[in-house]
Write an enzyme that holds these catalytic residues in place. Structure first.
Site, PDB file in Angstrom:
ATOM      1  N   GLU A  94     -19.467 -68.411-122.818  1.00 15.94           N
ATOM      2  CA  GLU A  94     -20.630 -67.765-123.443  1.00 15.94           C
ATOM      3  C   GLU A  94     -20.247 -67.021-124.706  1.00 15.94           C
ATOM      4  O   GLU A  94     -19.146 -66.478-124.804  1.00 15.94           O
ATOM      5  CB  GLU A  94     -21.215 -66.732-122.480  1.00 15.94           C
ATOM      6  CG  GLU A  94     -21.901 -67.341-121.305  1.00 15.94           C
ATOM      7  CD  GLU A  94     -22.405 -66.279-120.342  1.00 15.94           C
ATOM      8  OE1 GLU A  94     -22.585 -65.114-120.745  1.00 15.94           O
ATOM      9  OE2 GLU A  94     -22.605 -66.642-119.176  1.00 15.94           O
ATOM     10  N   CYS A 107     -20.271 -61.926-130.618  1.00 15.84           N
ATOM     11  CA  CYS A 107     -19.470 -61.495-129.468  1.00 15.84           C
ATOM     12  C   CYS A 107     -18.897 -62.769-128.850  1.00 15.84           C
ATOM     13  O   CYS A 107     -19.651 -63.647-128.408  1.00 15.84           O
ATOM     14  CB  CYS A 107     -20.385 -60.763-128.495  1.00 15.84           C
ATOM     15  SG  CYS A 107     -19.608 -60.356-126.940  1.00 15.84           S
ATOM     16  N   CYS A 114     -12.246 -65.204-115.949  1.00 16.42           N
ATOM     17  CA  CYS A 114     -11.397 -64.027-116.173  1.00 16.42           C
ATOM     18  C   CYS A 114     -10.650 -63.714-114.886  1.00 16.42           C
ATOM     19  O   CYS A 114     -11.227 -63.796-113.802  1.00 16.42           O
ATOM     20  CB  CYS A 114     -12.265 -62.840-116.576  1.00 16.42           C
ATOM     21  SG  CYS A 114     -11.317 -61.343-116.942  1.00 16.42           S
ATOM     22  N   CYS A 118     -13.254 -57.308-112.325  1.00 15.99           N
ATOM     23  CA  CYS A 118     -13.949 -56.023-112.335  1.00 15.99           C
ATOM     24  C   CYS A 118     -15.234 -56.194-111.523  1.00 15.99           C
ATOM     25  O   CYS A 118     -15.943 -57.186-111.695  1.00 15.99           O
ATOM     26  CB  CYS A 118     -14.275 -55.585-113.761  1.00 15.99           C
ATOM     27  SG  CYS A 118     -12.805 -55.386-114.794  1.00 15.99           S
ATOM     28  N   CYS A 121     -18.710 -56.973-113.189  1.00 19.60           N
ATOM     29  CA  CYS A 121     -18.753 -58.010-114.215  1.00 19.60           C
ATOM     30  C   CYS A 121     -18.970 -59.393-113.611  1.00 19.60           C
ATOM     31  O   CYS A 121     -18.271 -59.792-112.682  1.00 19.60           O
ATOM     32  CB  CYS A 121     -17.447 -57.979-115.009  1.00 19.60           C
ATOM     33  SG  CYS A 121     -17.411 -59.195-116.339  1.00 19.60           S
ATOM     34  N   CYS A 334     -22.499 -59.779-119.342  1.00 25.21           N
ATOM     35  CA  CYS A 334     -21.433 -60.738-119.565  1.00 25.21           C
ATOM     36  C   CYS A 334     -21.257 -61.721-118.415  1.00 25.21           C
ATOM     37  O   CYS A 334     -21.125 -61.333-117.272  1.00 25.21           O
ATOM     38  CB  CYS A 334     -20.176 -59.896-119.710  1.00 25.21           C
ATOM     39  SG  CYS A 334     -18.900 -60.698-120.548  1.00 25.21           S
TER      40      CYS A 334
END
Ligand code: SAH
Length: 346
Positions: A94, A107, A114, A118, A121, A334
């Site tokens: 994205e 961005c 990832c 977290c 997220c 995100c």
């Protein structure tokens, strides 16, 4: 023969490669970069000031690989545009384009997925697949410029993934964005956002670039940070802050801290005061972000709590703002678009 993605090359690398392998004159690199990075021409045939011969050589050896747009959501409120891109190997990432009166901000992502997980997220939720190549990082930016026929003047590495875990490719892409012969984006218009990996922050400081550093802090004690950011077990708060102090000393730049506000978790006056204490003797900027919709089900605090938190910081002399929410009517947080897509597919 496998075609090389020309977006993987920095200026010098491309010039050397073209000269050494094909005997192409050095000034040709300037022309090629001008077409790609300034004129948004992504087809060698349209590069009219190159000789036929040079164009043929380029076509036989290179591609200009932009990611495909598979989905695009435009906010009716503020025009924020969220892109879901497909890479050559089918992976999805994205990127977001955000409009302010005086500037546009791209961005962009640095990894597919990832590894950091977290809790708040969506990106971490779908796991880690791989690092992006230099060309894939640069390609997102160029694809958004092309799609809107605009020049984007600000860049944040704040999309999917952890930029400092893909350090080499991220820095190479920074060089490409920053180079006057390529994208010519001022280093001060480039921000790297990180969970805070002390060693890598110091390495970044040693590069002596003018790029801005933004650290996702989100908590004021290790106990609290451990609960939402597992990486904190490896790199506790005090080590992250120490590295930021070194960054500030070496670069003379103030560090920005991102602090998401989660209802009943990190939004009290005591939290704000601890934050003030953490930042003593530092020049910082704090972005407060009421948490976006997230897989953990964390909620935003009420306006009263947000205002109070900001008030405590500001009264203690800290530069802080509540970050205006952008594109709240589209999948704002995100990793959401990709997550939705992946679950649609499965
Ligand atoms: N790994 C880097 C960059 C990617 S995340 C980093 O952590 O900084 C970009 C920013 O979005 C980070 O500040 C991250 O904490 C924040 N973010 C992620 N999920 C969020 C959510 N649900 N609400 C608000 N901010 C979120």
């Amino acid at each position: 023969m496998v075609l090389k993605n020309i977006l993987d090359f920095d200026y010098e690398g491309l010039q050397n490669y073209l000269t050494e392998n094909f005997g192409i004159e050095k000034y040709r690199t300037d022309q090629i970069c001008d077409w790609i990075y300034k004129k948004r021409i992504f087809n060698f045939d349209d590069m009219s000031n190159l000789s036929k011969e040079t164009r043929k050589t380029l076509k036989e050896n290179f591609i200009i690989l932009l990611p495909d747009i598979v989905q695009k959501e435009i906010s009716k409120i503020d025009g924020t545009t969220k892109y879901l891109f497909e890479l050559a190997d089918g992976n999805l990432i994205e990127s977001v384009l955000i409009y302010y009166p005086s500037r546009t901000i791209a961005c962009i992502s640095t990894q597919v997925g990832c590894p950091l997980k977290c809790k708040f997220c969506s990106t971490g939720k779908s796991g880690f697949v791989r690092n992006l190549t230099v060309g894939e990082i640069v390609g997102q930016f160029l694809a958004m410029e092309k799609d809107n026929n605009i020049n984007i003047n600000n860049l944040v590495y704040m999309g999917m993934g952890e930029p400092l875990l893909n350090f080499g490719n991220v820095i190479q892409s920074v060089n490409i964005f920053n180079d006057p012969k390529m994208k010519k984006l001022g280093a001060r218009h480039i921000t790297i956002s990180t969970v805070g990996i002390p060693k890598m922050i110091e390495e970044l400081a040693n590069l002596n670039k003018e790029i801005r550093l933004s650290v996702s802090l989100h908590a004021t004690t290790n106990l609290q940070r451990d609960k939402i950011m597992p990486i904190n077990h490896a790199y506790p708060l005090e080590e992250v802050i120490q590295a930021c102090r070194i960054y500030q000393e070496k670069t003379n730049k103030r560090v920005t801290f991102e602090y998401i506000l989660i209802k009943g978790f990190n939004d009290s006056t005591e939290d704000a005061l601890r934050l003030v204490d953490i930042f003593k003797d530092m020049k910082v900027m704090v972005n407060l972000i009421p948490v976006n919709p997230n897989p953990a089900g964390f909620e935003k605090p009420s306006k009263k709590f947000v205002d109070n938190f900001l008030d405590v910081l500001v009264k203690k002399g800290i530069d802080a703002v509540v970050r205006a929410e952008k594109g709240s009517d589209i999948s704002a947080a995100c990793g959401q678009l990709r997550l939705r897509r992946l679950s649609d597919l499965s």
